[in-house]
Scaffold this motif. Structure first.
Motif, PDB file in Angstrom:
ATOM      1  N   VAL A 298      55.648  24.833  64.167  1.00 57.47           N
ATOM      2  CA  VAL A 298      57.035  24.456  63.911  1.00 57.47           C
ATOM      3  C   VAL A 298      57.655  25.486  62.970  1.00 57.47           C
ATOM      4  N   THR A 299      58.377  26.433  63.524  1.00 59.81           N
ATOM      5  CA  THR A 299      59.041  27.474  62.741  1.00 59.81           C
ATOM      6  C   THR A 299      60.085  28.159  63.605  1.00 59.81           C
ATOM      7  N   ASP A 300      61.122  28.670  62.970  1.00 59.39           N
ATOM      8  CA  ASP A 300      62.139  29.442  63.679  1.00 59.39           C
ATOM      9  C   ASP A 300      61.747  30.908  63.796  1.00 59.39           C
ATOM     10  N   TYR A 301      60.699  31.310  63.078  1.00 58.03           N
ATOM     11  CA  TYR A 301      60.306  32.717  63.036  1.00 58.03           C
ATOM     12  C   TYR A 301      59.344  33.049  64.170  1.00 58.03           C
ATOM     13  N   PHE A 302      59.492  34.247  64.714  1.00 53.93           N
ATOM     14  CA  PHE A 302      58.515  34.778  65.652  1.00 53.93           C
ATOM     15  C   PHE A 302      57.929  36.103  65.151  1.00 53.93           C
ATOM     16  N   ARG A 303      58.458  36.606  64.011  1.00 50.17           N
ATOM     17  CA  ARG A 303      57.908  37.816  63.394  1.00 50.17           C
ATOM     18  C   ARG A 303      58.187  37.801  61.904  1.00 50.17           C
ATOM     19  N   ASN A 304      57.166  38.121  61.135  1.00 54.46           N
ATOM     20  CA  ASN A 304      57.332  38.268  59.684  1.00 54.46           C
ATOM     21  C   ASN A 304      56.187  39.142  59.181  1.00 54.46           C
ATOM     22  N   GLU A 305      56.465  40.388  58.861  1.00 53.95           N
ATOM     23  CA  GLU A 305      55.436  41.297  58.368  1.00 53.95           C
ATOM     24  C   GLU A 305      56.037  42.262  57.354  1.00 53.95           C
ATOM     25  N   SER A 306      55.180  42.695  56.425  1.00 57.09           N
ATOM     26  CA  SER A 306      55.626  43.568  55.342  1.00 57.09           C
ATOM     27  C   SER A 306      54.636  44.693  55.130  1.00 57.09           C
ATOM     28  N   TRP A 307      55.157  45.864  54.724  1.00 57.20           N
ATOM     29  CA  TRP A 307      54.358  47.007  54.314  1.00 57.20           C
ATOM     30  C   TRP A 307      54.660  47.255  52.842  1.00 57.20           C
ATOM     31  N   ASN A 308      53.634  47.353  52.022  1.00 62.38           N
ATOM     32  CA  ASN A 308      53.805  47.442  50.574  1.00 62.38           C
ATOM     33  C   ASN A 308      53.140  48.710  50.043  1.00 62.38           C
ATOM     34  N   TYR A 309      53.871  49.452  49.204  1.00 60.87           N
ATOM     35  CA  TYR A 309      53.368  50.666  48.574  1.00 60.87           C
ATOM     36  C   TYR A 309      53.551  50.506  47.069  1.00 60.87           C
ATOM     37  N   ALA A 310      52.464  50.654  46.316  1.00 59.76           N
ATOM     38  CA  ALA A 310      52.531  50.384  44.878  1.00 59.76           C
ATOM     39  C   ALA A 310      51.754  51.444  44.106  1.00 59.76           C
ATOM     40  N   GLY A 311      52.119  51.600  42.856  1.00 56.54           N
ATOM     41  CA  GLY A 311      51.410  52.482  41.939  1.00 56.54           C
ATOM     42  C   GLY A 311      51.623  51.985  40.522  1.00 56.54           C
ATOM     43  N   GLY A 312      50.645  52.243  39.661  1.00 57.20           N
ATOM     44  CA  GLY A 312      50.778  51.784  38.288  1.00 57.20           C
ATOM     45  C   GLY A 312      49.620  52.250  37.438  1.00 57.20           C
ATOM     46  N   ILE A 313      49.467  51.606  36.305  1.00 54.74           N
ATOM     47  CA  ILE A 313      48.392  51.959  35.388  1.00 54.74           C
ATOM     48  C   ILE A 313      47.851  50.671  34.773  1.00 54.74           C
ATOM     49  N   LEU A 314      46.528  50.586  34.699  1.00 57.04           N
ATOM     50  CA  LEU A 314      45.855  49.406  34.186  1.00 57.04           C
ATOM     51  C   LEU A 314      45.166  49.725  32.865  1.00 57.04           C
ATOM     52  N   LEU A 315      45.176  48.779  31.974  1.00 60.20           N
ATOM     53  CA  LEU A 315      44.393  48.831  30.750  1.00 60.20           C
ATOM     54  C   LEU A 315      43.347  47.734  30.832  1.00 60.20           C
ATOM     55  N   GLY A 316      42.096  48.076  30.527  1.00 64.15           N
ATOM     56  CA  GLY A 316      41.035  47.103  30.705  1.00 64.15           C
ATOM     57  C   GLY A 316      40.033  47.101  29.579  1.00 64.15           C
ATOM     58  N   ILE A 317      39.224  46.045  29.562  1.00 66.77           N
ATOM     59  CA  ILE A 317      38.178  45.885  28.566  1.00 66.77           C
ATOM     60  C   ILE A 317      36.958  45.277  29.249  1.00 66.77           C
ATOM     61  N   CYS A 318      35.773  45.803  28.922  1.00 66.33           N
ATOM     62  CA  CYS A 318      34.502  45.315  29.461  1.00 66.33           C
ATOM     63  C   CYS A 318      33.681  44.726  28.326  1.00 66.33           C
ATOM     64  N   PHE A 319      33.166  43.523  28.526  1.00 62.38           N
ATOM     65  CA  PHE A 319      32.287  42.884  27.566  1.00 62.38           C
ATOM     66  C   PHE A 319      30.868  42.962  28.085  1.00 62.38           C
ATOM     67  N   ASP A 320      30.039  43.788  27.469  1.00 61.50           N
ATOM     68  CA  ASP A 320      28.659  43.958  27.890  1.00 61.50           C
ATOM     69  C   ASP A 320      27.855  42.740  27.459  1.00 61.50           C
ATOM     70  N   ALA A 321      27.077  42.173  28.396  1.00 62.63           N
ATOM     71  CA  ALA A 321      26.358  40.934  28.100  1.00 62.63           C
ATOM     72  C   ALA A 321      25.045  41.169  27.373  1.00 62.63           C
ATOM     73  N   GLY A 322      24.523  42.396  27.373  1.00 64.69           N
ATOM     74  CA  GLY A 322      23.263  42.609  26.683  1.00 64.69           C
ATOM     75  C   GLY A 322      22.581  43.884  27.107  1.00 64.69           C
ATOM     76  N   GLU A 323      21.392  44.135  26.586  1.00 64.87           N
ATOM     77  CA  GLU A 323      20.705  45.404  26.812  1.00 64.87           C
ATOM     78  C   GLU A 323      20.020  45.466  28.159  1.00 64.87           C
TER      79      GLU A 323
END
Length: 201
Positions: A121-146
Motif C-alpha cells: 500500500v503506497t503511491d510510490y513506485f520508485r525511491n532511491e538515493s545516492w549519497n556522497y560524504a566526507g568528514g573527520i572523526l575523533l576517537g578513543i580506544c580503551f584497552d582492556a588489558g595486556e
C-alpha cells in the motif's frame, strides 16, 4: 560491533592487517533491520592505518490493514563503502592497559533503494538515493588489558554530504517523477568492540 583479527607479518615491528566484521540489530518501533559490515584495516609504522569498510543494511517496513492483518511490505536496502586514514597518537604495541586517541579523515559512498512487494500500500513506485560524504572523526580506544587483546573504541565527528534522490509516485491518476539534490552537514558517530588475535611484541 566490530570483531578484529590481526594477521602479523614476518617483520612484526610496524605492520599488520586487521579484518573487521560487524553485525548490529537496528530497531525502529516495530520494524527491525540488520546492519552487516566487512572491512580491512592496514596498520603501519605503529601509528598509521588505512581502512576500507563495506556495509549492507536492510529494513523491512511492515504494514497492516485496519484490522491488524499484515500487508505486503516495503523493503529498504542500503549499501555503503567507506575509506579512511587513521593516525593514532599512541603507538600500537603489547603493553598494559592504556587509552589510545586517534583522528581519521574519511570519505563514504552509499546507495539507498526501496523495493515494493506486489500489493504494498503506497503511491510510490520508485525511491532511491545516492549519497556522497566526507568528514573527520575523533576517537578513543580503551584497552582492556595486556593479554586478552580486547578493547572498545568510540568515535564522533562532523561530515558534509551530498544526496541525490530520484522518486516516482502516482497521485490523482497522474504519474510524477522527480530528481532533487540535498546538501547538508551532519554528525557521524559509532562504537566498536574490538579483539586482536595477535599483537606485536
Amino acid at each position: 560491533n566490530h570483531l578484529r583479527f590481526a594477521f602479523r607479518k614476518k617483520n612484526p615491528g610496524a605492520e599488520y592487517f586487521i579484518l573487521k566484521f560487524k553485525m548490529l540489530p537496528w530497531v525502529i518501533g516495530e520494524d527491525v533491520g540488520m546492519n552487516y559490515a566487512l572491512g580491512l584495516e592496514y596498520t603501519f609504522h605503529r601509528v598509521h592505518s588505512f581502512d576500507l569498510t563495506a556495509t549492507y543494511f536492510d529494513w523491512d517496513q511492515d504494514q497492516e490493514d485496519n484490522y491488524g492483518n499484515p500487508l505486503p511490505s516495503i523493503y529498504n536496502v542500503r549499501r555503503s563503502l567507506q575509506f579512511g586514514y587513521r593516525y593514532y597518537f599512541t603507538p600500537f604495541k603489547k603493553s598494559k592497559r592504556e587509552i589510545k586517541y586517534f583522528v581519521s579523515p574519511f570519505i563514504r559512498y552509499s546507495k539507498w533503494k526501496d523495493y515494493y512487494a506486489e500489493g504494498a500500500v503506497t503511491d510510490y513506485f520508485r525511491n532511491e538515493s545516492w549519497n556522497y560524504a566526507g568528514g573527520i572523526l575523533l576517537g578513543i580506544c580503551f584497552d582492556a588489558g595486556e593479554d586478552d587483546g580486547m578493547y572498545t573504541e568510540f568515535f564522533i565527528g562532523p561530515q558534509y554530504y551530498l544526496r541525490k534522490t530520484a522518486e516516482g509516485f502516482t497521485t490523482n491518476n497522474i504519474t510524477v517523477e522527480n530528481e532533487f539534490y540535498m546538501r547538508n552537514f551532519g554528525v557521524r558517530f559509532g562504537m566498536n568492540f574490538c579483539g586482536l588475535i595477535s599483537r606485536e611484541n
